[in-house]
Structure formats: C-alpha cells, structure tokens
Design an enzyme around this catalytic site. Sequence first.
Site, PDB file in Angstrom:
ATOM      1  N   ASP A  16       0.857  -1.186   0.000  1.00 31.81           N
ATOM      2  CA  ASP A  16       0.000   0.000   0.000  1.00 31.81           C
ATOM      3  C   ASP A  16       0.892   1.235   0.000  1.00 31.81           C
ATOM      4  O   ASP A  16       1.665   1.456   0.932  1.00 31.81           O
ATOM      5  CB  ASP A  16      -0.902  -0.012   1.239  1.00 31.81           C
ATOM      6  CG  ASP A  16      -2.021   1.011   1.152  1.00 31.81           C
ATOM      7  OD1 ASP A  16      -2.153   1.675   0.114  1.00 31.81           O
ATOM      8  OD2 ASP A  16      -2.773   1.138   2.142  1.00 31.81           O
ATOM      9  N   ASP A 110      -2.840   2.468  -6.058  1.00 29.19           N
ATOM     10  CA  ASP A 110      -1.813   2.525  -5.014  1.00 29.19           C
ATOM     11  C   ASP A 110      -1.727   1.300  -4.126  1.00 29.19           C
ATOM     12  O   ASP A 110      -1.026   1.329  -3.113  1.00 29.19           O
ATOM     13  CB  ASP A 110      -2.017   3.771  -4.151  1.00 29.19           C
ATOM     14  CG  ASP A 110      -3.352   3.775  -3.428  1.00 29.19           C
ATOM     15  OD1 ASP A 110      -4.236   2.983  -3.808  1.00 29.19           O
ATOM     16  OD2 ASP A 110      -3.518   4.574  -2.495  1.00 29.19           O
ATOM     17  N   GLU A 111      -2.397   0.207  -4.474  1.00 30.21           N
ATOM     18  CA  GLU A 111      -2.276  -0.983  -3.630  1.00 30.21           C
ATOM     19  C   GLU A 111      -2.505  -2.254  -4.443  1.00 30.21           C
ATOM     20  O   GLU A 111      -3.190  -2.247  -5.455  1.00 30.21           O
ATOM     21  CB  GLU A 111      -3.231  -0.929  -2.438  1.00 30.21           C
ATOM     22  CG  GLU A 111      -4.689  -0.870  -2.795  1.00 30.21           C
ATOM     23  CD  GLU A 111      -5.581  -0.920  -1.568  1.00 30.21           C
ATOM     24  OE1 GLU A 111      -5.305  -1.705  -0.641  1.00 30.21           O
ATOM     25  OE2 GLU A 111      -6.579  -0.181  -1.563  1.00 30.21           O
TER      26      GLU A 111
END
Length: 359
Positions: A16, A110-111
Amino acid sequence: MADPTATNPRKIIHIDMDAFYASVEQRDRPELRGKPLAVGGTRERGVVAAASYEARTFGVRSAMASVTARRRCPELIFVKPRFDVYAEVSRQIRGIFADYTEAIEPLSLDEAYLDVTGVESARDVAQQIRARIRAETGLTASAGVSYNKFIAKLASDQNKPDGICVIPPGAGARFVASLPVKRFHGVGPRTAERMAALGIETGADLAAQSLAFLEAHFGSFAAYLHGAARGIDDRPVRANRIRKSVGAERTFFEDISEPAALAEALERVLDALMERIERSESSGRTVTLKVKYSDFRQITRAKSFAAPICERVLIGEAGRTLLAGLCPVPLGVRLLGLTLSSLAREEEEVAVSQLGLDL
C-alpha cells in the site's frame, strides 16, 4: 488453503503506497515537501481527495470538505489531481512487482496483493520491493505480510507510513481479535453501525458470534465475517481478474424533487455502493448515475477517469456533479442509482483528456 492450520500456508504480501497522490505531488514539486498538502479543490463544494502526512497531523483527511480542511489547517496547500501521472507511476510500481511474482492482484492505483508462496522469506521479498519502490520512484510504501489476503491488508496499515508488519499463521486470530471491526476490509460505516448495535465492536466480539447469528443479520456476508474473525480467508490472489461493474440503487416510498433531499438520498446510495466496492475489491474508470422519474422514464449520466478509482471522495464527487447537472428535476424522482464500472483493461488507458472531476 488460507486457514492458519494448513500445512503449507500461502505467503501473501499487500503493498500500500503511502499518501500516494499527495506523495507524488511532493516528489515532483520539491517546494511542497514537508508542507501540509491536499490533493483536491478549494472551491466552495470542493473535497480533499488525498492529504499528505503533514496535513494529517492537523486532522485533514480524504473525503473532507475543503472548507473544513482549510479551517483545520490555514496553511494547507491545495493542488489539482493529475490522474495521468498517478497511473504512470502505478504502472512503474507494478513493473517492480512483476520481477518477483506473476500472481499480482491490483486493487487500485496505489495498492495490490502479491502471492509469493514458494519463496523462502516473504518478509525479505516485501522489504526488497519497498526498497526498490523508494529507489526507483522516490516514494515510500508500507507492506503487510501474512498467510491470507484479509490479514495481509490489515497488517499493511499497522505500521504506516513506510513500515512493514508480518503476521505469521499462528498469530492471525490473536491479531484480528484485538482490532476494531470497522478496520475489517468490507465493513463500511453502515455495517459497522449495525454491528455496534449488536454489541460487536472488535474482532473478539465478532468471533464470539455463531455463523447462524451472523447469517441472520448479515446474509451472504456472514461466511466471510465468520472466517475473518478467526483469521481465516480462503480467497486466492486473482491475477488478471476481470473487473465487473458494481452498483447500488434505492427506490423511494415518495417521489423526491428538492435538490437538497436528492443530494441526501444520493449519499445513502453512495454508502451502499462503497460497501459493495470494498467487499468485491473493485475499481473502475466510469461512474454512472441512474435516475428514474415518477413517470418511470429513466436516464443515465456518466463521468470517466483516466485510470481506475475506488475512493469514496472521487466517486461521490462524480455522482454529485452528475446529479447537480439534472437539477431542477422536471418530475419527482422515484429511484437513484450509482454504478462504478471499468470499460477497458489497465493497459488500454483512456485518453488523458477524460480526467474527469474538476476537484
């Protein structure tokens, strides 16, 4: 199997990125480093899409109204989002992942989950990935390492920012028991409220409930909750999974025509949609508003982004913008719906000109 009692448990990493949008902006504009920053807009109805850690110390959070954020932090600097840039950085990061495993399941820009079962040390792999992300992008990432997706995702949030947390099979149930259920993936604000009304505040409270009790109150979600409370999650990392549309809608007992009442009703639809997005781990590029009038005529309006999104602040702002464009409504509204869909594969990014929201 992702049961902690399995003889050969999986090795799952959840990566993350830390304050991703804001960190990219600070990286690209050195004069913003170390300063409280919000990605979003300053207009009257603007919202914060992302906040730097410097801004978070003042209580600034994503989805917060810009006027509230400015009140909490008078020195807050606002910048407009650049989704094309965020998408390009995301592709660069996923290229790093691909050097370690083919089993990559992106959740958003983003993860992502990575299945590295078979390596000697998943911790070492996670540390190598974090080091490469820092060296090659100038950004930091946090990692959760465990034997299933549910706990790996919880663990990645445990030591943010720029941290790592490893939960081995024997410690999963104990780790989950100590956490508030509102942190559980898929448990949104409305479900957390329902649980609180039933006396369920922590993982231990949830584990004390029978499957039959959970089924009576949470339907098909019960099996997942029952296992998660015990540190069990059998979902595999789904590489190249097909993104499906996720939607929610509400039919009203009485037709609604006032803009304020429609806006309030849309928020309730958004609540339901976000819980479904969380549970299905979905993201998409297009937000669609559905409106059915009192004469049963139905229309839809849509807004697209340059890259997949799953954040409430962005989806909600798109829905509100689309609804505002229809007001005043010609007739009373009997149904409102919101859908998040992905119409193209990741590598078939839509044009930058479709950036979407003017936040």
